[in-house]
Design a protein around this motif. Structure first.
Motif, PDB file in Angstrom:
ATOM      1  N   THR A  19     -42.591  31.194  -1.684  1.00  0.00           N
ATOM      2  CA  THR A  19     -42.226  31.413  -3.116  1.00  0.00           C
ATOM      3  C   THR A  19     -41.364  30.895  -3.887  1.00  0.00           C
ATOM      4  O   THR A  19     -40.444  29.952  -3.678  1.00  0.00           O
ATOM      5  N   PHE A  20     -41.999  30.550  -5.192  1.00  0.00           N
ATOM      6  CA  PHE A  20     -41.341  29.651  -6.206  1.00  0.00           C
ATOM      7  C   PHE A  20     -40.887  30.444  -7.359  1.00  0.00           C
ATOM      8  O   PHE A  20     -41.707  31.473  -7.960  1.00  0.00           O
ATOM      9  N   GLY A  21     -39.730  30.521  -7.775  1.00  0.00           N
ATOM     10  CA  GLY A  21     -39.345  31.452  -8.818  1.00  0.00           C
ATOM     11  C   GLY A  21     -38.482  30.577  -9.924  1.00  0.00           C
ATOM     12  O   GLY A  21     -38.695  29.524  -9.851  1.00  0.00           O
ATOM     13  N   ARG A  22     -38.508  31.324 -11.180  1.00  0.00           N
ATOM     14  CA  ARG A  22     -37.640  30.805 -12.358  1.00  0.00           C
ATOM     15  C   ARG A  22     -36.353  30.396 -11.783  1.00  0.00           C
ATOM     16  O   ARG A  22     -35.428  31.048 -11.416  1.00  0.00           O
ATOM     17  N   ALA A  23     -35.855  29.286 -12.362  1.00  0.00           N
ATOM     18  CA  ALA A  23     -34.611  28.732 -12.425  1.00  0.00           C
ATOM     19  C   ALA A  23     -34.304  28.065 -13.594  1.00  0.00           C
ATOM     20  O   ALA A  23     -35.210  27.500 -14.065  1.00  0.00           O
ATOM     21  N   SER A  24     -32.848  27.780 -13.813  1.00  0.00           N
ATOM     22  CA  SER A  24     -32.537  27.042 -15.109  1.00  0.00           C
ATOM     23  C   SER A  24     -33.128  25.729 -14.947  1.00  0.00           C
ATOM     24  O   SER A  24     -32.923  24.857 -13.929  1.00  0.00           O
ATOM     25  N   ALA A  25     -33.158  25.182 -16.180  1.00  0.00           N
ATOM     26  CA  ALA A  25     -33.468  23.731 -16.250  1.00  0.00           C
ATOM     27  C   ALA A  25     -32.476  22.819 -15.479  1.00  0.00           C
ATOM     28  O   ALA A  25     -32.801  21.654 -15.242  1.00  0.00           O
ATOM     29  N   LEU A 299     -43.067  33.722   5.768  1.00  0.00           N
ATOM     30  CA  LEU A 299     -43.991  34.947   5.720  1.00  0.00           C
ATOM     31  C   LEU A 299     -44.627  35.461   4.375  1.00  0.00           C
ATOM     32  O   LEU A 299     -45.558  36.000   4.434  1.00  0.00           O
ATOM     33  N   SER A 300     -43.856  35.182   3.493  1.00  0.00           N
ATOM     34  CA  SER A 300     -44.301  35.772   2.101  1.00  0.00           C
ATOM     35  C   SER A 300     -45.393  35.179   1.605  1.00  0.00           C
ATOM     36  O   SER A 300     -45.616  34.037   1.565  1.00  0.00           O
ATOM     37  N   THR A 301     -46.244  36.217   1.068  1.00  0.00           N
ATOM     38  CA  THR A 301     -47.586  35.986   0.265  1.00  0.00           C
ATOM     39  C   THR A 301     -47.307  36.641  -0.920  1.00  0.00           C
ATOM     40  O   THR A 301     -46.816  37.402  -1.272  1.00  0.00           O
ATOM     41  N   SER A 302     -48.530  36.137  -1.810  1.00  0.00           N
ATOM     42  CA  SER A 302     -48.666  36.819  -3.177  1.00  0.00           C
ATOM     43  C   SER A 302     -48.865  38.321  -2.882  1.00  0.00           C
ATOM     44  O   SER A 302     -48.626  39.204  -3.889  1.00  0.00           O
ATOM     45  N   GLN A 303     -49.529  38.796  -1.864  1.00  0.00           N
ATOM     46  CA  GLN A 303     -49.822  40.039  -1.622  1.00  0.00           C
ATOM     47  C   GLN A 303     -48.904  40.647  -0.805  1.00  0.00           C
ATOM     48  O   GLN A 303     -48.777  41.980  -1.022  1.00  0.00           O
ATOM     49  N   ASP A 304     -48.056  40.256  -0.233  1.00  0.00           N
ATOM     50  CA  ASP A 304     -46.826  40.755   0.596  1.00  0.00           C
ATOM     51  C   ASP A 304     -45.815  39.870   0.800  1.00  0.00           C
ATOM     52  O   ASP A 304     -45.417  39.157   1.334  1.00  0.00           O
ATOM     53  N   PHE A 309     -38.950  43.219  -0.977  1.00  0.00           N
ATOM     54  CA  PHE A 309     -39.049  44.447  -0.271  1.00  0.00           C
ATOM     55  C   PHE A 309     -37.995  45.028   0.136  1.00  0.00           C
ATOM     56  O   PHE A 309     -37.032  44.648   0.097  1.00  0.00           O
ATOM     57  N   THR A 310     -37.995  46.484  -0.126  1.00  0.00           N
ATOM     58  CA  THR A 310     -36.915  47.264   0.199  1.00  0.00           C
ATOM     59  C   THR A 310     -37.549  48.493   1.168  1.00  0.00           C
ATOM     60  O   THR A 310     -38.656  49.089   0.917  1.00  0.00           O
TER      61      THR A 310
END
Length: 403
Positions: A19-25, A299-304, A309-310
């Motif tokens: 997973t790649f998320g947004r972070a500050s510059a 294990l994270s995928t774009s579908q799962d 998850f909660t």
């Protein structure tokens, strides 16, 4: 600066995404988590790798204990917290939770920890520089452990965490091979770069070991453990399955995380009650946090995606990280009992902060991660810090098409 979460496969043909998320510059100079980690860790990676170029392989065949019921190629260790009984000196050892007996045999574990330091650093150095010498030397160690008939380890842990005069090995001992997780990740990087001689034989070893974990009595006992041992089983199975392309096991591990690990281990407030009950609650909570975060990263995928998850009652990784973050930032606020050993040696550069910081777009997590010690020298700390080269867990943007 990324505008949405993206997912990249680590390599073509392999299941699972990071997973790649947004972070500050300010946190991600160069435009991605990969570039940030590469910039921060480059000096330490190359310094370590250059030291390790002169280190020969040392496997389980280099030492043997007369107390082991296994052979020369069988991994053997003794339970850390087991001591002679003063009231019965010739009888079975007794448990003193949290207090490590330095007289117990741990040469094989030390050799495996050594492998887990050397191979990932060399693979990361190859990833940074493209210099063949690093990949070649990493491969030399991997082949010694998993291919060479003279030095390879048998693909089981029948004799791990034995207790003198009580048993020959226990399921709980499977936690020892947690230190094969990052070497497996390193081998994946090298194999996908066509820089690992003997890659198929190495994959075969990990496939055999994964099958033993899944089918043996010891493996099933560890799989069903309620605390961090159960988490560590899933972390290992997930990464070994990823390396060997076993999609069925990866799917099973995702479900195990959602239906068993979170409900059994995480309280509604995000705390880890089974770890808080131990004699080393602080370090065990950090450890289990890192293990479960690494499961999400593997294990994270774009579908799962396991990060958001909660459970139906709201238990999830976001709460676990949020619960521990203040106590990593300022340990003096820890309201629970202190660890009986090594309390002052933690925290270190917990990979959970980086992984969660990217996944949740939490720049404060990443900022704290950057301030912590990435290279502890205390053996107890190293033993509970299995992910030390996060560069291997990041993918260069553009290597594969975005999901």
């Amino acid at each position: 600066m990324m505008t949405r979460r993206n997912f990249f496969p680590l390599a073509a043909g392999m299941a699972g995404y990071l997973t790649f998320g947004r972070a500050s510059a300010a946190d991600i100079k160069g435009g991605s988590p990969y570039h940030m980690v590469a910039r921060i860790d480059r000096p330490r990676i190359l310094a370590a790798a250059n030291r390790y170029l002169s280190e020969p392989p040392i496997t389980v065949t280099a030492s043997h204990s007369g107390r082991s019921k296994g052979g020369l190629h069988d991994y053997f260790s003794e339970g850390d917290y087991w001591w002679p009984d003063e009231k019965n000196p010739n009888g079975p050892y007794i448990r003193r939770d949290g207090f490590t007996n330095p007289a117990n045999f741990d040469d094989h574990r030390k050799a495996m920890v050594r492998l887990s330091l050397i191979v990932p650093a060399l693979a990361a150095a190859w990833e940074l520089t493209g210099e063949k010498k690093y990949a070649d030397h990493a491969g030399k160690h991997l082949r010694a452990w998993f291919v060479d008939p003279a030095t390879k380890m048998n693909a089981n842990l029948e004799y791990a965490q034995a207790i003198f005069n009580l048993n020959n090995g226990r399921g709980i001992g499977i936690i020892d091979t947690l230190h094969l997780v990052e070497p497996a990740r390193a081998a994946t990087v090298l194999a996908n770069g066509r820089m690992l001689e003997g890659a198929e034989e190495i994959k075969r070893w990990f496939g055999e070991y994964l099958e033993w974990m899944r089918t043996s009595k010891n493996g099933q006992e560890e799989r069903d453990a309620k605390n961090n041992h159960g988490s560590c089983w899933v972390m290992q199975a997930a990464e070994f399955a990823r390396f060997t392309g076993n999609n069925d096991v990866m799917t099973w591990c995702r479900e195990r995380f959602k239906t068993t690990l979170l409900p059994d281990q995480v309280a509604p407030d995000g705390s880890l009650p089974l770890e808080l009950a131990r004699t080393k609650p602080y370090s065990y909570c950090l450890f289990d946090l890192d293990v479960m975060s690494t499961i999400c990263q593997t294990l994270s995928t774009s579908q799962d995606d396991l990060w958001p998850f909660t459970t139906p009652d709201g238990r999830g990784m976001r709460k676990v990280v949020a619960f521990m973050f203040p106590f990593i930032k300022n340990k003096s606020t820890w309201p629970y009992k202190h660890d009986v050993e090594h309390f002052d040696d933690f925290p270190v550069r917990q990979p959970s902060l980086l992984f969660a910081g990217v996944a949740y777009e939490q720049s404060d997590y990443i900022a704290l991660w950057k301030t912590l010690n990435p290279d502890p020298t205390v053996p107890e700390v190293i033993r509970n810090f299995p992910v030390r080269q996060p560069l291997l867990w990041m993918t260069k943007p553009g290597v594969l098409a975005k999901d």
